[in-house]
Design a protein around this motif. Structure first.
Motif, PDB file in Angstrom:
ATOM      1  N   GLU A   6     -51.947  23.847 -83.612  1.00  0.00           N
ATOM      2  CA  GLU A   6     -53.084  23.242 -83.072  1.00  0.00           C
ATOM      3  C   GLU A   6     -53.157  23.688 -81.467  1.00  0.00           C
ATOM      4  N   MET A  66     -42.464  26.179 -81.413  1.00  0.00           N
ATOM      5  CA  MET A  66     -43.651  25.326 -81.043  1.00  0.00           C
ATOM      6  C   MET A  66     -43.891  24.216 -82.117  1.00  0.00           C
ATOM      7  N   PRO A  67     -44.333  23.097 -81.542  1.00  0.00           N
ATOM      8  CA  PRO A  67     -44.535  21.783 -82.542  1.00  0.00           C
ATOM      9  C   PRO A  67     -45.429  21.833 -83.423  1.00  0.00           C
ATOM     10  N   SER A  68     -46.718  22.725 -83.083  1.00  0.00           N
ATOM     11  CA  SER A  68     -47.708  23.274 -84.009  1.00  0.00           C
ATOM     12  C   SER A  68     -48.434  24.382 -83.421  1.00  0.00           C
ATOM     13  N   LYS A 101     -53.706  21.424 -79.143  1.00  0.00           N
ATOM     14  CA  LYS A 101     -53.110  20.326 -78.540  1.00  0.00           C
ATOM     15  C   LYS A 101     -51.664  21.134 -78.080  1.00  0.00           C
ATOM     16  N   ASP A 102     -51.200  21.984 -78.766  1.00  0.00           N
ATOM     17  CA  ASP A 102     -49.710  22.518 -78.470  1.00  0.00           C
ATOM     18  C   ASP A 102     -49.770  23.873 -78.156  1.00  0.00           C
ATOM     19  N   ALA A 103     -50.537  24.484 -78.523  1.00  0.00           N
ATOM     20  CA  ALA A 103     -50.863  25.959 -78.181  1.00  0.00           C
ATOM     21  C   ALA A 103     -51.870  26.593 -77.287  1.00  0.00           C
TER      22      ALA A 103
END
Length: 249
Positions: free
Chosen positions: A75, A71-73, A77-79
């Motif tokens: 947060e 996962m990119p982050s 917006k990503d999760a």
């Protein structure tokens, strides 16, 4: 969880399951490291079954180290999208029970939902027929929940009166627009937003919705099929209850 409408007000966001259950999901960001010593991250949330007498599921989403690495982050917006879809998929699999108590249920957010070969989230490919029924249910339930008893005014109207007609002076009918090109929905159905719009066009051709850009509005024809959607919901709830009653012995 809410979404902003065009006039700046908040509307309740309905997350449909493939089994026909209308859910609202509240997530308590951010993810935090487990305090139990286990090597995973935790996100608490609450899944509410709409059109029920207070049935809900308090959940603790346990993110595994394997999935964290892709996962990119952590947060929203990503999760947010994969978490919502993982929860919906667990409801589809009848792993989540809706009750009136606040008992916390751990839910694994693991590599089961991620294709490492193709580097993408996978929640099960839906056929065009399933997508069409999903969109019809989504527009029905978002309209039903948003308007409450006012939804009956749409179903009682003479076809082809639409929710949109409220802007043109139709008496007693409110307007509800449903976003049908949500990337989270596309991810859940393992398709694209473009394909969602294409299928929505087919549903519109049946006279059930009216498509306006990325949004849809219910017609009297759709709202007049309340028994169809509410029967599907009752059946899904009964199957859930039977499954968990059997497990409890």
């Amino acid at each position: 969880m809410t979404q902003e409408n065009e006039s700046g007000g908040a509307e309740k966001k309905i997350w449909m399951t493939l089994t026909g259950l209308p859910l609202t999901i509240r997530l308590e960001w951010p993810f935090h490291k487990s305090t139990s010593g286990a090597d995973f991250w935790v996100l608490h949330g609450d899944i509410r079954l709409e059109n029920s007498e207070g049935l809900h599921a308090a959940v603790a989403v346990n993110l595994s180290m394997t999935v964290r690495e892709v996962m990119p982050s952590l947060e929203p917006k990503d999760a947010e999208a994969p978490v919502i879809n993982a929860l919906r998929k667990e409801v589809d699999r009848r792993q989540i029970e809706f009750v009136k108590s606040g008992k916390l249920l751990p839910v694994a957010f693991s590599s089961r939902h991620y294709d490492f070969k193709r580097l993408k989230w996978v929640f099960g490919k839906a056929s065009d027929e399933v997508v069409a029924e999903f969109l019809a249910r989504k527009v029905y339930w978002e309209t039903r929940v948003a308007l409450g008893s006012g939804a009956e005014k749409i179903s009682e109207s003479k076809p082809p009166l639409l929710a949109k007609d409220a802007r043109n002076g139709a008496p007693g009918v409110e307007e509800t627009r449903v976003w049908i090109c949500d990337p989270t929905e596309a991810q859940y159905l393992q398709t694209t937003t473009e394909h969602l719009l294409e299928i929505a066009g087919r549903v519109a051709a049946e006279g059930l919705i009216r498509v306006d850009g990325e949004f849809a509005e219910a017609t009297a024809g759709l709202m007049g099929q309340a028994s169809r959607f509410e029967t599907a919901m009752r059946t899904a709830v009964e199957e859930l209850e039977k499954k968990h009653a059997f497990e409890r012995g």
